[in-house]
Design a protein around this motif. Structure first.
Motif, PDB file in Angstrom:
ATOM      1  N   PHE A 228     -51.206 -14.149 -60.771  1.00  0.00           N
ATOM      2  CA  PHE A 228     -50.188 -15.118 -60.372  1.00  0.00           C
ATOM      3  C   PHE A 228     -48.890 -14.894 -61.133  1.00  0.00           C
ATOM      4  O   PHE A 228     -48.873 -14.889 -62.362  1.00  0.00           O
ATOM      5  N   LYS A 229     -47.808 -14.734 -60.393  1.00  0.00           N
ATOM      6  CA  LYS A 229     -46.508 -14.459 -61.004  1.00  0.00           C
ATOM      7  C   LYS A 229     -45.628 -15.693 -61.126  1.00  0.00           C
ATOM      8  O   LYS A 229     -45.024 -15.927 -62.161  1.00  0.00           O
ATOM      9  N   ARG A 230     -45.543 -16.492 -60.055  1.00  0.00           N
ATOM     10  CA  ARG A 230     -44.623 -17.618 -60.102  1.00  0.00           C
ATOM     11  C   ARG A 230     -44.909 -18.590 -58.970  1.00  0.00           C
ATOM     12  O   ARG A 230     -45.334 -18.197 -57.900  1.00  0.00           O
ATOM     13  N   ALA A 231     -44.608 -19.871 -59.235  1.00  0.00           N
ATOM     14  CA  ALA A 231     -44.660 -20.915 -58.217  1.00  0.00           C
ATOM     15  C   ALA A 231     -43.254 -21.483 -58.064  1.00  0.00           C
ATOM     16  O   ALA A 231     -42.661 -21.941 -59.044  1.00  0.00           O
ATOM     17  N   TYR A 232     -42.738 -21.406 -56.868  1.00  0.00           N
ATOM     18  CA  TYR A 232     -41.427 -21.978 -56.558  1.00  0.00           C
ATOM     19  C   TYR A 232     -41.635 -23.288 -55.826  1.00  0.00           C
ATOM     20  O   TYR A 232     -42.476 -23.383 -54.929  1.00  0.00           O
ATOM     21  N   TYR A 233     -40.849 -24.288 -56.181  1.00  0.00           N
ATOM     22  CA  TYR A 233     -40.885 -25.574 -55.481  1.00  0.00           C
ATOM     23  C   TYR A 233     -39.463 -25.872 -55.029  1.00  0.00           C
ATOM     24  O   TYR A 233     -38.537 -25.912 -55.843  1.00  0.00           O
ATOM     25  N   TYR A 234     -39.284 -26.083 -53.726  1.00  0.00           N
ATOM     26  CA  TYR A 234     -37.972 -26.285 -53.130  1.00  0.00           C
ATOM     27  C   TYR A 234     -37.806 -27.737 -52.712  1.00  0.00           C
ATOM     28  O   TYR A 234     -38.679 -28.289 -52.039  1.00  0.00           O
ATOM     29  N   ALA A 235     -36.665 -28.329 -53.088  1.00  0.00           N
ATOM     30  CA  ALA A 235     -36.413 -29.724 -52.735  1.00  0.00           C
ATOM     31  C   ALA A 235     -34.922 -29.970 -52.571  1.00  0.00           C
ATOM     32  O   ALA A 235     -34.108 -29.436 -53.327  1.00  0.00           O
ATOM     33  N   ALA A 236     -34.603 -30.784 -51.592  1.00  0.00           N
ATOM     34  CA  ALA A 236     -33.233 -31.282 -51.427  1.00  0.00           C
ATOM     35  C   ALA A 236     -33.201 -32.656 -52.095  1.00  0.00           C
ATOM     36  O   ALA A 236     -33.996 -33.531 -51.758  1.00  0.00           O
ATOM     37  N   LEU A 237     -32.302 -32.813 -53.064  1.00  0.00           N
ATOM     38  CA  LEU A 237     -32.228 -34.056 -53.829  1.00  0.00           C
ATOM     39  C   LEU A 237     -30.951 -34.816 -53.477  1.00  0.00           C
ATOM     40  O   LEU A 237     -29.894 -34.205 -53.293  1.00  0.00           O
ATOM     41  N   PRO A 238     -31.046 -36.140 -53.412  1.00  0.00           N
ATOM     42  CA  PRO A 238     -29.844 -36.937 -53.111  1.00  0.00           C
ATOM     43  C   PRO A 238     -28.749 -36.685 -54.135  1.00  0.00           C
ATOM     44  O   PRO A 238     -29.022 -36.503 -55.318  1.00  0.00           O
ATOM     45  N   GLU A 239     -27.497 -36.674 -53.666  1.00  0.00           N
ATOM     46  CA  GLU A 239     -26.352 -36.407 -54.543  1.00  0.00           C
ATOM     47  C   GLU A 239     -25.935 -37.617 -55.368  1.00  0.00           C
ATOM     48  O   GLU A 239     -25.165 -37.483 -56.292  1.00  0.00           O
ATOM     49  N   THR A 240     -26.418 -38.781 -55.040  1.00  0.00           N
ATOM     50  CA  THR A 240     -25.965 -40.007 -55.696  1.00  0.00           C
ATOM     51  C   THR A 240     -26.493 -40.111 -57.121  1.00  0.00           C
ATOM     52  O   THR A 240     -27.428 -39.420 -57.513  1.00  0.00           O
ATOM     53  N   GLU A 241     -25.899 -41.006 -57.863  1.00  0.00           N
ATOM     54  CA  GLU A 241     -26.348 -41.290 -59.219  1.00  0.00           C
ATOM     55  C   GLU A 241     -27.534 -42.248 -59.220  1.00  0.00           C
ATOM     56  O   GLU A 241     -28.120 -42.522 -60.250  1.00  0.00           O
ATOM     57  N   ASP A 242     -27.862 -42.796 -58.053  1.00  0.00           N
ATOM     58  CA  ASP A 242     -28.981 -43.727 -57.935  1.00  0.00           C
ATOM     59  C   ASP A 242     -30.280 -43.027 -58.302  1.00  0.00           C
ATOM     60  O   ASP A 242     -30.408 -41.814 -58.197  1.00  0.00           O
ATOM     61  N   TYR A 243     -31.245 -43.823 -58.709  1.00  0.00           N
ATOM     62  CA  TYR A 243     -32.565 -43.295 -59.024  1.00  0.00           C
ATOM     63  C   TYR A 243     -33.199 -42.689 -57.781  1.00  0.00           C
ATOM     64  O   TYR A 243     -33.143 -43.257 -56.698  1.00  0.00           O
ATOM     65  N   SER A 244     -33.790 -41.533 -57.931  1.00  0.00           N
ATOM     66  CA  SER A 244     -34.513 -40.895 -56.836  1.00  0.00           C
ATOM     67  C   SER A 244     -35.985 -40.827 -57.199  1.00  0.00           C
ATOM     68  O   SER A 244     -36.340 -40.388 -58.296  1.00  0.00           O
ATOM     69  N   PRO A 245     -36.881 -41.238 -56.279  1.00  0.00           N
ATOM     70  CA  PRO A 245     -38.312 -41.146 -56.576  1.00  0.00           C
ATOM     71  C   PRO A 245     -38.780 -39.698 -56.741  1.00  0.00           C
ATOM     72  O   PRO A 245     -39.849 -39.456 -57.283  1.00  0.00           O
ATOM     73  N   LEU A 246     -37.961 -38.747 -56.315  1.00  0.00           N
ATOM     74  CA  LEU A 246     -38.313 -37.334 -56.498  1.00  0.00           C
ATOM     75  C   LEU A 246     -38.079 -36.857 -57.927  1.00  0.00           C
ATOM     76  O   LEU A 246     -38.683 -35.883 -58.354  1.00  0.00           O
ATOM     77  N   ARG A 247     -37.210 -37.530 -58.661  1.00  0.00           N
ATOM     78  CA  ARG A 247     -36.823 -37.055 -59.989  1.00  0.00           C
ATOM     79  C   ARG A 247     -37.995 -36.900 -60.950  1.00  0.00           C
ATOM     80  O   ARG A 247     -38.111 -35.863 -61.605  1.00  0.00           O
TER      81      ARG A 247
END
Length: 183
Positions: free
Chosen positions: A47-66
């Protein structure tokens, strides 16, 4: 099932479309254990690497993805993010749109010459051409997605292009935290 996918000496990388995996897990009623997912690959292949791709909201608000993206970044995943764009739909509702297909395609093609096996967790048909190019560079490509959802999570073009297609529901038990119904 997983033993038939992996070869212990294959240089392997995992490319995860975060939104696709989240959507699939939610619809198939399980919760992903990302530590177990990483461990499955480390124990089954070179195993060399695991990539995880996500589009995150641009706002300063809390994101449940963070919290998830922070945890992934500190626990062996290469996090690839881009800003999600907020817009109002025709009914005036706020919507967020983000697509990481270009980032996944570029990384898949750039890594293909260094890998024996690329595993994509995605159903995006837009990745078909990138898969074809990786295959032309000698990399075997497995796509993990689902046909068991309505509509199916995977595009037919991507499923046909892959060297191997694996139904997400068939292997989820290897990296499931607990069924969604038991949360």
């Amino acid at each position: 099932m997983l033993a038939s996918i992996f070869r212990p000496t294959d240089r392997t990388a995992l490319f995860i479309d975060g939104a696709s995996l989240h959507h699939g897990a939610r619809n198939l009623d399980f919760e992903v254990d990302f530590h177990a997912l990483h461990t499955v690959f480390k124990e089954s292949t070179d195993f060399k690497r695991a990539y995880y791709y996500a589009a995150l909201p641009e706002t300063e608000d809390y994101s449940p993805l963070r919290p998830l993206t922070d945890w992934l970044a500190y626990n062996g995943y290469c996090l690839v993010t881009k800003p999600a764009r907020a817009f109002s739909d025709g009914n005036g509702r706020r919507r967020v749109k983000g697509n990481v297909n270009v980032e996944m395609a570029v990384d898949l093609i750039s890594q293909a010459g260094r890998l024996d096996h690329a595993v994509l967790i995605s159903g995006e048909s837009d990745l078909r051409r990138a898969v074809e190019e990786a295959q032309a560079r000698g990399t075997r490509v497995t796509v993990i997605s689902s046909l068991r959802m309505q509509p199916p999570m995977i595009g037919d073009e991507l499923r046909r292009q892959a060297d191997t297609f694996v139904e997400l529901a068939d292997i989820a038990c290897h990296f499931t935290r607990n069924p969604a119904g038991n949360r």
